[in-house]
Scaffold this active site. Structure first.
Site, PDB file in Angstrom:
ATOM      1  N   HIS A   1       0.859  -1.187   0.000  1.00  0.00           N
ATOM      2  CA  HIS A   1       0.000   0.000   0.000  1.00  0.00           C
ATOM      3  C   HIS A   1       0.893   1.235   0.000  1.00  0.00           C
ATOM      4  CE1 HIS A   1      -2.706   3.075   1.636  1.00  0.00           C
ATOM      5  NE2 HIS A   1      -3.720   2.289   1.298  1.00  0.00           N
TER       6      HIS A   1
ATOM      7  N   CYS B   1      -3.855   2.456  -4.360  1.00  0.00           N
ATOM      8  CA  CYS B   1      -4.753   3.281  -3.561  1.00  0.00           C
ATOM      9  C   CYS B   1      -4.843   4.642  -4.237  1.00  0.00           C
ATOM     10  CB  CYS B   1      -4.250   3.402  -2.128  1.00  0.00           C
ATOM     11  SG  CYS B   1      -5.306   4.500  -1.154  1.00  0.00           S
TER      12      CYS B   1
ATOM     13  N   HIS C   1      -7.910   0.477  -4.065  1.00  0.00           N
ATOM     14  CA  HIS C   1      -8.728   1.316  -3.182  1.00  0.00           C
ATOM     15  C   HIS C   1      -9.228   2.479  -4.007  1.00  0.00           C
ATOM     16  CE1 HIS C   1      -6.426   0.123   0.769  1.00  0.00           C
ATOM     17  NE2 HIS C   1      -7.082  -0.881   0.238  1.00  0.00           N
TER      18      HIS C   1
ATOM     19  N   ASP D   1     -12.912   3.086  -0.779  1.00  0.00           N
ATOM     20  CA  ASP D   1     -12.064   3.417   0.359  1.00  0.00           C
ATOM     21  C   ASP D   1     -12.643   4.643   1.043  1.00  0.00           C
ATOM     22  OD1 ASP D   1      -9.950   3.199   2.068  1.00  0.00           O
ATOM     23  OD2 ASP D   1      -8.519   4.204   0.765  1.00  0.00           O
ATOM     24  N   HIS D   2     -12.877   4.533   2.292  1.00  0.00           N
ATOM     25  CA  HIS D   2     -13.421   5.623   3.111  1.00  0.00           C
ATOM     26  C   HIS D   2     -14.768   6.111   2.543  1.00  0.00           C
ATOM     27  CE1 HIS D   2      -9.009   6.674   4.337  1.00  0.00           C
ATOM     28  NE2 HIS D   2      -9.315   5.415   4.510  1.00  0.00           N
TER      29      HIS D   2
ATOM     30  N   TYR E   1     -14.739   5.002   7.959  1.00  0.00           N
ATOM     31  CA  TYR E   1     -15.321   3.687   7.676  1.00  0.00           C
ATOM     32  C   TYR E   1     -16.783   3.577   8.119  1.00  0.00           C
ATOM     33  CZ  TYR E   1     -10.817   2.252   5.994  1.00  0.00           C
ATOM     34  OH  TYR E   1      -9.670   2.154   5.244  1.00  0.00           O
TER      35      TYR E   1
HETATM   36  C1  DNO Z   1      -6.684   3.641   5.484  1.00  0.00           C
HETATM   37  C2  DNO Z   1      -5.975   2.592   4.832  1.00  0.00           C
HETATM   38  C3  DNO Z   1      -4.788   2.096   5.644  1.00  0.00           C
HETATM   39  C4  DNO Z   1      -4.155   0.955   4.907  1.00  0.00           C
HETATM   40  C5  DNO Z   1      -2.948   0.382   5.526  1.00  0.00           C
HETATM   41  C6  DNO Z   1      -2.372  -0.685   4.625  1.00  0.00           C
HETATM   42  O1  DNO Z   1      -7.835   3.727   5.343  1.00  0.00           O
HETATM   43  O2  DNO Z   1      -5.708   2.872   3.539  1.00  0.00           O
HETATM   44  O3  DNO Z   1      -5.255   1.633   6.872  1.00  0.00           O
HETATM   45  O4  DNO Z   1      -5.084  -0.055   4.877  1.00  0.00           O
HETATM   46  O5  DNO Z   1      -2.013   1.374   5.713  1.00  0.00           O
HETATM   47  O6  DNO Z   1      -1.381  -1.373   5.282  1.00  0.00           O
END
Ligand code: DNO
Length: 399
Positions: free
Chosen positions: A233, A271, A298, A351-352, A369
């Site tokens: 990531h 991501c 992501h 993501d989020h 989340y």
């Molecule tokens: C946040 C995420 C991080 C990610 C970690 C991967 O929302 O993108 O928690 O999962 O850093 O190791």
């Protein structure tokens, strides 16, 4: 693409049933109760897998198996921690799981200064305000030479901000920055973070990168053997914090890792929200270049400010072209199909999401989340994917 959803385990405010209702088929989770550095037992993995499958879902991606700091500094007990990591991968493979996300950020994992930034539509977003971060670093933490890390105008604004903050606001800022966000590694107090920072600054960027490459050299053959794909990531945000080294912020950084240890098991978590904080990161270019080494995606968007600050926007609204990115990912799936590797569905998760509706004010929602915010993001992305696929199927039929 396969729709997945991050789940923090049995204590998550969002249940597995909720995930099913949101329409995802895959779950992204970790054994959050296992302390960092310990090996994951086959038994624990199988138990968690069974609980996910009992709901009619699949455990698609492990996010994350975190790396112990000793591996990052390659000091103290690192050899034992690497052996434990290998054992975890072997057990993950035995359990039939295929994808492991991890990161290599020093000291702080993903970082924001404001977890409840109010948007014009009254939803709350996660935000990183450069001058607030500088205010904390320079005036509150008083890290040695911290002022050298910031532009003069950021420092001036930081001083103003700091002078205007109440003690309560200062403590909240500190908590946001150093207490650790969900899924992140490391929770510190002020003295603890200062000594961790010093240790990594002394290491320097190139040695830190070398430690990651050494880790990959040891771990990737084991992952291959276990049938597991690792996907790193990126740094979030993708620039130095507290003067610390950062080695997974750009396409160049990723290329260096891939060249050092060539294997599809040495892959990437694309991501969009992390890489997308830098205007010089070309997300579509990354999909085209890194191709079948992208094991997990992501999807998230940000709006950028000139001083490096950014705010998490609605999934389709920010400065990154989400439709173009999804199109590039669908094209990558087609390339995999043509290459005869079977139809490879790329796992993505929204993501989020913003905090909205009746989740506002509840104390048990993991920042970023929420249920409704992520479901909104997922629904929008699903619409984009559906539209693009329909258009391309219709074109193919008319050819
Ligand atoms: C946040 C995420 C991080 C990610 C970690 C991967 O929302 O993108 O928690 O999962 O850093 O190791």
């Amino acid at each position: 693409m396969q729709e997945t959803w991050r789940w923090y385990g049995p204590n998550d405010s969002v249940s597995l049933t909720n995930i099913l209702q949101a329409g995802a088929s895959g779950v992204v989770t970790s054994l959050h109760h296992v302390p960092t550095g310990e090996a994951w037992s086959l038994d624990e993995i199988l138990k968690r897998k069974a609980c996910i499958e009992a709901e009619g879902l699949e455990w698609t991606v492990i996010e994350s198996i975190p790396l112990h700091n000793d591996i990052k500094t390659r000091s103290k007990d690192y050899a034992r921690h690497i052996e434990n990591y290998k054992q975890s991968l072997i057990n993950v493979g035995k359990a039939g799981l295929k994808t492991v996300c991890y990161n290599f950020m020093p000291v702080v994992d993903w970082t924001r200064t404001n977890l409840l930034y109010e948007l014009p539509n009254k939803s709350k977003a996660l935000r990183f305000e450069m001058s607030d971060f500088a205010a904390y670093d320079v005036y509150y933490l008083q890290r040695e030479n911290a002022e050298n890390a910031y532009e003069a105008d950021v420092l001036a604004k930081a001083k103003q901000r700091f002078d205007a903050m109440s003690d309560l606001e200062k403590d909240l800022l500190e908590k946001n920055i150093i207490a650790g966000l969900p899924g992140g590694e490391g929770s510190y107090d002020r003295q603890g973070i200062l000594s961790a920072i010093t240790e990594f600054i002394q290491l320097g960027t190139e040695k830190f990168r070398e430690n990651l490459i050494e880790f990959l050299r040891e771990i990737i053959p084991v992952a291959e053997e276990a049938g597991v794909d690792m996907c790193i990531h990126p740094d979030d945000p993708p620039f130095s914090l507290f003067g610390l080294p950062r080695v997974v912020s750009t396409a160049d950084d990723v290329r260096t890792l891939f060249d050092a240890v060539p294997s599809t098991a040495n892959g990437l978590t694309l991501c969009a929200g992390s890489f997308g904080v830098r205007a010089d990161n070309n997300l579509v270019g990354m999909v085209e270049e890194f191709g079948n080494k992208i094991h997990f995606v992501h999807l998230r968007n940000v709006t950028r400010d000139p001083d490096g600050s950014f705010c998490e926007s609605a999934h389709l609204d920010g400065d990154n072209d989400m439709v173009g990115l999804v199109q590039a990912l669908l094209a990558e799936e087609q390339r995999r199909k043509k290459a005869g590797k079977g139809y490879t569905n790329i796992a993505m998760r929204p993501d989020h999401g913003h905090l909205l509706g009746d989740e506002i004010g509840k104390s048990n929602i993991n920042p970023g989340y929420s249920f409704a915010g992520r479901m909104k993001g997922l629904a929008e992305l699903r619409g984009v994917i559906h539209a693009l696929e329909t258009i391309s199927n219709n074109e193919a039929a008319n050819r």
